[in-house]
Design a protein around this motif. Structure first.
Motif, PDB file in Angstrom:
ATOM      1  N   VAL A   3       0.803  -1.145   0.078  1.00 33.17           N
ATOM      2  CA  VAL A   3      -0.059   0.013   0.026  1.00 33.17           C
ATOM      3  C   VAL A   3       1.035   1.267   0.062  1.00 33.17           C
ATOM      4  N   LEU A  20      -3.032  -0.249  -4.461  1.00 31.58           N
ATOM      5  CA  LEU A  20      -3.801   0.309  -3.284  1.00 31.58           C
ATOM      6  C   LEU A  20      -2.850   1.565  -2.750  1.00 31.58           C
ATOM      7  N   GLN A  33      -2.857   4.687   0.310  1.00 28.77           N
ATOM      8  CA  GLN A  33      -3.335   5.481   1.526  1.00 28.77           C
ATOM      9  C   GLN A  33      -3.140   6.843   1.474  1.00 28.77           C
ATOM     10  N   CYS A  59      -7.512   1.631   4.946  1.00 34.88           N
ATOM     11  CA  CYS A  59      -6.823   0.773   4.079  1.00 34.88           C
ATOM     12  C   CYS A  59      -6.961  -0.848   4.487  1.00 34.88           C
ATOM     13  N   ALA A  61     -10.083  -2.487   2.540  1.00 34.93           N
ATOM     14  CA  ALA A  61      -9.556  -3.013   1.348  1.00 34.93           C
ATOM     15  C   ALA A  61      -9.940  -4.680   1.240  1.00 34.93           C
ATOM     16  N   ILE A  70     -11.546  -5.696  -2.393  1.00 33.12           N
ATOM     17  CA  ILE A  70     -10.857  -6.552  -3.390  1.00 33.12           C
ATOM     18  C   ILE A  70     -11.688  -7.770  -3.781  1.00 33.12           C
ATOM     19  N   LEU A  87      -7.073   1.939  -6.637  1.00 34.30           N
ATOM     20  CA  LEU A  87      -7.862   2.150  -5.335  1.00 34.30           C
ATOM     21  C   LEU A  87      -6.943   3.133  -4.367  1.00 34.30           C
ATOM     22  N   PHE A 128      -7.371   5.217  -0.880  1.00 30.65           N
ATOM     23  CA  PHE A 128      -8.371   5.218   0.588  1.00 30.65           C
ATOM     24  C   PHE A 128      -7.976   6.769   1.115  1.00 30.65           C
TER      25      PHE A 128
END
Length: 250
Positions: free
Chosen positions: A92, A124, A126, A138, A142, A146, A162, A164
């Motif tokens: 992330v 992903l 954050q 996250c 997540a 997902i 994605l 967050f």
């Protein structure tokens, strides 16, 4: 489900540990192949002029002296060649990857390479604020997101980006399907400094606007404390431009 994960912040990054915990909620078959050092901003680059150095940390943890793209290729074409992954996750990332960030991001590149190789891939990130990085945002949201995306299925040649929002998990106001936004190019600048000997050096710097730009964009979603889900396609061909130039080339 077999999962391969990477990042661009490096093998020791907090976000990678967060992603491992997210992946563990989806599968007990998780491989980690991440850069030996921070590769932020390397975009979708390959190490062609230098050899790749592979360091085995444990049975399912490896560090590569290279880019996120190198890591995915090493994972798929070397370490997992006899039993390839079903899903690739990149992140992330510490910080958002929205708007033009996606063209610079090593995090996006990891998912991009996975998509090029034919695997469902997600990036992903954050977002954070002066109050800190809310990794729980996250980590909490997540896994379910997902799982839903995998159940729906990703179209060929499409990766999911994605982001967050910068808030605790309980403060998230929802999830939005978004398009990639666009910032003002004037927000990028060169910052001049001087070293201890009086010699100049420079940093590329960014100003982050306080306004919310572009309805339905990733920028707007995270600014309103919503999770942004943006489909990004590998085919960058612009259809309106094809029509615009068609007469020139018959």
């Amino acid at each position: 489900m077999r999962i391969l994960i990477t990042n661009d912040d490096g093998i020791h990054a907090t976000g990678l540990k967060v992603l491992e915990r997210i992946a563990a909620k989806l599968s007990d078959d998780v491989f980690v192949v991440a850069p030996e050092s921070d590769q932020s901003g390397v975009a979708h680059s390959l190490s062609l002029a230098d050899p790749l150095r592979l360091r085995k940390i444990s049975e399912r943890h490896f560090a590569v002296k290279g880019t996120p793209t190198d890591c995915i290729i090493m994972g798929v074409r070397k370490l997992m060649i006899d039993n390839p992954p079903d899903l690739i996750l990149s992140g992330v990332n510490k910080g958002q990857n929205v708007a033009e960030d996606v063209t610079y991001s090593g995090t996006i590149a990891g998912a991009m390479e996975g998509t090029l190789l034919g695997f469902p891939s997600l990036a992903l990130s954050q977002c954070y604020s002066p109050e800190g990085v809310f990794w729980d945002c996250c980590e909490t949201h997540a896994p379910g997101l997902i799982a839903r995306l995998m159940e729906k299925g990703l179209p060929p040649g499409v990766l999911m980006n994605l982001n967050f929002p910068a808030c605790p998990a309980g403060a998230v106001a929802g999830t939005l399907l978004t398009r990639q936004g666009r910032r003002d190019a004037e927000l990028m600048k060169i910052e001049s400094r001087f070293d201890g000997r009086g010699n100049p050096y420079y940093w590329i710097a960014f100003e982050r606007p306080d306004f919310i730009a572009g309805a339905g964009t990733d920028l707007e979603a995270v600014a309103r404390k919503r999770i942004s889900v943006t489909p990004l396609r590998l085919d960058l061909t612009d259809d309106p431009a094809l029509k615009h130039f068609a007469e020139m080339f018959g």
